[in-house]
Scaffold this active site. Sequence first.
Site, mmCIF file in Angstrom:
data_model
loop_
_atom_site.group_PDB
_atom_site.id
_atom_site.type_symbol
_atom_site.label_atom_id
_atom_site.label_comp_id
_atom_site.label_asym_id
_atom_site.label_seq_id
_atom_site.Cartn_x
_atom_site.Cartn_y
_atom_site.Cartn_z
ATOM 1 N NE ARG A 117 -4.120 0.357 2.024
ATOM 2 C CZ ARG A 117 -4.753 0.899 2.251
ATOM 3 N NH1 ARG A 117 -5.060 1.469 3.209
ATOM 4 N NH2 ARG A 117 -6.456 0.467 1.971
ATOM 5 C CG HIS A 144 -8.308 0.172 -3.082
ATOM 6 N ND1 HIS A 144 -7.997 -1.082 -2.351
ATOM 7 C CD2 HIS A 144 -9.112 0.402 -2.026
ATOM 8 C CE1 HIS A 144 -7.476 -1.411 -1.241
ATOM 9 N NE2 HIS A 144 -8.970 -0.170 -1.484
ATOM 10 C CD GLN A 147 -13.186 -1.419 -1.336
ATOM 11 O OE1 GLN A 147 -12.318 -1.020 -0.052
ATOM 12 N NE2 GLN A 147 -14.160 -2.164 -1.173
ATOM 13 C CG ASP A 239 -13.317 6.593 -1.632
ATOM 14 O OD1 ASP A 239 -13.168 6.617 -0.383
ATOM 15 O OD2 ASP A 239 -12.322 6.635 -2.292
ATOM 16 C CB CYS A 279 -14.177 1.689 -0.066
ATOM 17 S SG CYS A 279 -13.372 3.350 -0.476
ATOM 18 N NE ARG A 307 -10.955 -5.072 0.544
ATOM 19 C CZ ARG A 307 -10.193 -4.486 0.968
ATOM 20 N NH1 ARG A 307 -10.456 -3.008 1.066
ATOM 21 N NH2 ARG A 307 -8.552 -3.660 0.587
#
Length: 326
Positions: A117, A144, A147, A239, A279, A307
């Site tokens: 990340r 991402h 996600q 988001d 998310c 996830r």
Amino acid sequence: MALTLAALRRDAWVALCGRDVLSIRDLTSDELLSLIALGADLKRDPGQCAGALSGRTIAMLFEKPSLRTRVSLDVASHQLGAHAIYLAPQDVGLGQRESIHDVARTLEHMVDAIVLRTFAHDTVEQLAAAASVPVINALSDFSHPCQALADFLTMHENRGTWRGLRLAFVGDGNNVATSLIFGAALLGVRMTIATPPGYEPRPDVLRWAHQHEVEPGIACRVTSVPEDAVEEADVIYTDTWISMGQEAEAEARRHAFAHFQVTAKLFERARPDAIFMHCLPAHRGQEVASDVIDGRRSRVFQQAANRLHTEKALLVALLGGGRWTS
Ligand code: CP
Ligand code: NVA
């Protein structure tokens, strides 16, 4: 209609083994479908891949905070029998204490996969280019993918299909939006994004979606009017307006996005059975009103839960731990 692996092509599994996943656009439509279907399968029957990655080790380098991604990947590794090592920014100093190249060439002799990340997408690309083991992007400023895998599973669980589904994204044309744009094109989801001028997805992202759409005309449409985007939508997604690394732009962004909050009134324009997705982490009173995210249409914790299942599928596929890849 339940997602099942029975109909899926074995070639997708063979092709995925040993690969990097830095973005959803790294995948074909079959590969994306296969990953999500395996995630659904593992959710129904978690025992089937227990121990599939026994003896394997995964390095997890995080240069930004995380709750969902870090915990889901750690638990996924544990449930598959693998050992995950969490490395905080100060532990490694990627590109500062040591070059990205040297970190990659060191880790590849000790671990079976690297999760990163980071801020600039270029960092994860450099790491993947230098490392001989699979690299998974756990969020960069561009994408991402982990996600999006969970999000498309969640949409399918709620609607039974992707084909023809109307997905409205209201907010920033950011990393999460970009991954949804790629996935929507590959799965036949009709996506519209509403952003203030200047915050649209990158032109090359929209171009890629048009070039790879599985049905003519479904690739992401852009508008600056939230009401247009959500008209008859099946899914409304938003988001944060201020992604990690954009803190210096906070005030300008709050101003630019002031009319882009997902409210109950906006929701009335969607289909009566429309669902809300985010998310997380969420900012009630900014990108979403509390009564929407905490209301009965919200699926945000279903997304978060998924996830785990889709990341287990990703690890099994890339590390060749499944019966499908043998
Ligand atoms: N959605 C998501 O990636 O959450 P974290 O930043 O907590 O990992
Ligand atoms: N766009 C957000 C997503 C967080 C999961 C960010 O990059 O901070």
